[in-house]
Every structure is written in C-alpha cells, then in structure tokens.
Design a protein around this motif. Structure first.
Motif, PDB file in Angstrom:
ATOM      1  N   LYS A  42       0.308  -1.434  -0.149  1.00  0.00           N
ATOM      2  CA  LYS A  42      -0.338  -0.120  -0.159  1.00  0.00           C
ATOM      3  C   LYS A  42       0.770   1.446  -0.341  1.00  0.00           C
ATOM      4  CE  LYS A  42      -3.784  -2.008   1.991  1.00  0.00           C
ATOM      5  NZ  LYS A  42      -5.055  -1.892   3.146  1.00  0.00           N
ATOM      6  N   THR A  43       2.396   1.033   0.722  1.00  0.00           N
ATOM      7  CA  THR A  43       2.405   2.212   0.506  1.00  0.00           C
ATOM      8  C   THR A  43       3.592   2.659  -0.400  1.00  0.00           C
ATOM      9  OG1 THR A  43       4.309   1.195   2.428  1.00  0.00           O
ATOM     10  CG2 THR A  43       2.350   2.822   3.000  1.00  0.00           C
ATOM     11  N   TRP A  65      11.946  -2.721  -4.376  1.00  0.00           N
ATOM     12  CA  TRP A  65      10.381  -2.514  -3.541  1.00  0.00           C
ATOM     13  C   TRP A  65      10.884  -0.718  -3.036  1.00  0.00           C
ATOM     14  CZ3 TRP A  65       9.499   0.786   0.939  1.00  0.00           C
ATOM     15  CH2 TRP A  65       8.562   0.825   1.262  1.00  0.00           C
ATOM     16  N   VAL A  66      10.078   0.020  -3.760  1.00  0.00           N
ATOM     17  CA  VAL A  66       9.832   1.563  -2.983  1.00  0.00           C
ATOM     18  C   VAL A  66       9.126   2.416  -3.348  1.00  0.00           C
ATOM     19  CG1 VAL A  66      10.685   3.891  -5.129  1.00  0.00           C
ATOM     20  CG2 VAL A  66      11.414   1.229  -5.550  1.00  0.00           C
ATOM     21  N   VAL A  97       4.054  -9.069  -4.170  1.00  0.00           N
ATOM     22  CA  VAL A  97       2.792  -8.757  -3.713  1.00  0.00           C
ATOM     23  C   VAL A  97       1.745 -10.304  -4.037  1.00  0.00           C
ATOM     24  CG1 VAL A  97       0.842  -7.498  -2.928  1.00  0.00           C
ATOM     25  CG2 VAL A  97       3.431  -6.418  -3.624  1.00  0.00           C
ATOM     26  N   VAL A  98       1.725 -10.972  -2.656  1.00  0.00           N
ATOM     27  CA  VAL A  98       0.724 -12.027  -2.746  1.00  0.00           C
ATOM     28  C   VAL A  98      -0.375 -11.649  -2.348  1.00  0.00           C
ATOM     29  CG1 VAL A  98       0.284 -14.467  -2.663  1.00  0.00           C
ATOM     30  CG2 VAL A  98       2.704 -13.707  -3.331  1.00  0.00           C
ATOM     31  N   ASP A  99      -1.642 -11.855  -2.986  1.00  0.00           N
ATOM     32  CA  ASP A  99      -2.990 -11.341  -1.881  1.00  0.00           C
ATOM     33  C   ASP A  99      -2.932 -10.288  -0.709  1.00  0.00           C
ATOM     34  OD1 ASP A  99      -3.915 -14.078  -3.626  1.00  0.00           O
ATOM     35  OD2 ASP A  99      -3.190 -15.035  -1.014  1.00  0.00           O
ATOM     36  N   SER A 202       3.543  -7.421   8.023  1.00  0.00           N
ATOM     37  CA  SER A 202       3.674  -5.806   9.527  1.00  0.00           C
ATOM     38  C   SER A 202       5.431  -5.983   8.731  1.00  0.00           C
ATOM     39  CB  SER A 202       3.009  -5.803  10.660  1.00  0.00           C
ATOM     40  OG  SER A 202       3.441  -4.747  11.236  1.00  0.00           O
ATOM     41  N   PHE A 203       5.470  -4.741   8.997  1.00  0.00           N
ATOM     42  CA  PHE A 203       6.732  -4.057   8.255  1.00  0.00           C
ATOM     43  C   PHE A 203       7.252  -2.758   8.808  1.00  0.00           C
ATOM     44  CE2 PHE A 203      10.897  -4.647   5.638  1.00  0.00           C
ATOM     45  CZ  PHE A 203      11.861  -4.036   6.680  1.00  0.00           C
ATOM     46  N   VAL A 204       7.090  -1.741   9.654  1.00  0.00           N
ATOM     47  CA  VAL A 204       6.877  -0.858  10.595  1.00  0.00           C
ATOM     48  C   VAL A 204       8.741  -0.112  10.249  1.00  0.00           C
ATOM     49  CG1 VAL A 204       6.255   1.005  11.374  1.00  0.00           C
ATOM     50  CG2 VAL A 204       4.775  -0.846  11.139  1.00  0.00           C
TER      51      VAL A 204
END
Length: 284
Positions: A42-43, A65-66, A97-99, A202-204
C-alpha cells in the motif's frame, strides 16, 4: 607587478560542509524527520528486475520495493556483494506481492540466500524496525530471518519461521547514535534445496534526521564564467535511482522492469566558493 589569489582551504570549511549537507538534504527531503513508516504494497511498489539469465521472473515479484513518496528503497539479491555505496549490487526478484501482502522468497538451493538492503539517503538514520511474519502457505521449507551488519558477517537479530508459524517477530531499537545508520541489512536463510517464503503481515520502521554525517570529499572540476574561486566536492547521496523502467518479456513473463546494472546512486556536489580578489604589489 605581482598578484596574489586567495587559496581555498578545504580543512577550514569542514563545519560549512556539514551544515551545507544537512541543509541540502533537508531541502530535498524536507519534512522527513522523526517519522514512522510502513513497508507494504500500500505504501510502495514492487518493481521487477531485468536480471541475469537464471533468475526467476514470476508475476508479482521484483528486485526492488520503492516507497511511493519517501526516498526509501528495499533491494534484494541472491548474493551479499554490495556496491561502493553499500547497497545490493546484483538484484534478484525475491520480493513479491501475494493476496495484498508482501512476501520474501529465498532461492531453490540452500546456498541461494536472499540478501536485502533497506536504505534512506545520507543525513537520516533508522531508529527502530519491527517485522511480523507468517510461514507462507506456498513455502516449501522454513526460513531463518536475520538482521545483519553491513558486511553480512555478523548477526544482530534472528528468528526462525517454521511451518504453520504465524506472527513471528523480529525487531530492534536503536540505543545510541551509532548502532543504526541509514541502511539496514537482512538475510533469509534456509536449509533445504527448496524455495522458502515468508509472508510479511507488518513491517514498520522509524527514522530521524541526523545532525551530521561523515563524507570523504575529493575536489572535482568546476568551470564558472564569473570571477570567483570555486571548488566542487562531489558525493553520493545513497538515494537509489533505478534508471529506465520499460516493458520487457523474460521467461514468457511481460512486465515493467528495470535493469539492475543501470541502477545508480544519485550524486550531488558541494560548491564552495568565494569572490576572487587580487592584491597588486608594485615593485620599485
């Protein structure tokens, strides 16, 4: 008649260089200080790498991933080799990206290991990260997910993601100004000669502006038409430029791809200058 021209002494300008660096990077990436950022589909976007011949080209997977807005880039590789600016050198399509979820995959052989660099430009530093992951439903074997140092020779944090595991957490928080920089390094190991996949739920990360950064500066060539003394000091910003992205077909899979050999580190120059003056001394 003799003349004297002012000489520019780089050593006397160290404080100026530091201040200029912070000012320039703040102007370019203004408003980024003290932020919490989620790394997800999403980001940001996963972009396929037009990589070497044996590399997989599967729908939904890429080498990078950018982030959509911030100068933040995640690069993937089957090797630990880094470029001169500390980023992954030979890209592999190991992030997908999967599902609606980000997935990391490590190669079909136990010796083919996914290596990652997550970077911000110089002038910023990460202050924490937290990754929550599940064993992916299409994984063939378990993973050991590690945070590594910049040479991939020392483990800073490690977790195992086994079959049916959910909510496995790897995290670390900076305790001082030097234990995290503007690049984080990760590695995804596995023991079997099978593809190992983890689903990232989640990756923050958090990051902040730094007061200064050290840079080895060497004078470049500057040509100005006006009468000034000017010294150009080029440096690498560690902001990733993937280069041209165009539609390509590889292994019967057509997608927009970048060529990893054309990835560049955006460069900038410190221009230090002062007005030229001459003192004319008349000899009798």
């Amino acid at each position: 008649m003799k003349s004297k021209t002012t000489n520019l002494n780089v050593a006397n300008y160290r404080s100026v260089i530091r201040a200029a660096a912070i000012l320039i990077l703040t102007m370019i990436y203004g408003g980024l200080c003290a932020q919490t950022v989620s790394i997800s589909p999403k980001t940001g976007n996963v972009i396929s790498a037009l990589s070497y011949g044996s590399e997989q080209h599967e729908a939904g997977y890429g080498g990078a991933w950018v982030h959509n807005q911030l100068p933040m880039t995640l690069l993937n590789s089957d090797e630990s080799t880094l470029t001169d600016n500390g980023l992954m050198a030979k890209h592999a399509n190991n992030v997908g990206v999967v599902d609606g979820y980000m997935v990391f995959v490590s190669g079909a052989k136990s010796t083919t290991i996914n290596h990652m660099s997550l970077s911000l430009p110089k002038g910023y530093r990460f202050t924490s990260y937290k990754i929550v992951m599940d064993y992916a439903s299409n994984s063939a074997t378990q993973s050991t997910f590690k945070e590594m140092n910049s040479s991939f020779s020392s483990t800073l944090a490690s977790v195992s993601v086994k079959q049916n595991d959910k909510g496995v957490v790897i995290q670390r928080t900076s305790l001082n100004a030097s234990d995290m920089g503007n690049i984080l390094y990760f590695k995804q190991e596995h023991l079997e000669n099978e593809l190992a996949r983890v689903k990232i739920t989640s990756f923050v990360v958090t990051f902040e502006c730094t007061e200064k950064f050290n840079e080895n500066l060497k004078p470049g060539v500057t040509t100005l038409t006006s009468g000034v003394s000017c010294l150009a000091l080029p440096f690498q910003t560690q902001r990733v430029d993937l280069g041209p992205i165009k539609q390509e077909t590889k292994n019967d899979y057509a997608s927009y791809k970048y060529t990893y050999t054309k990835v560049k580190d955006l460069k900038a120059d410190f221009l230090l200058y002062e007005s030229t003056y001459k003192k004319c001394l008349r000899e009798e």
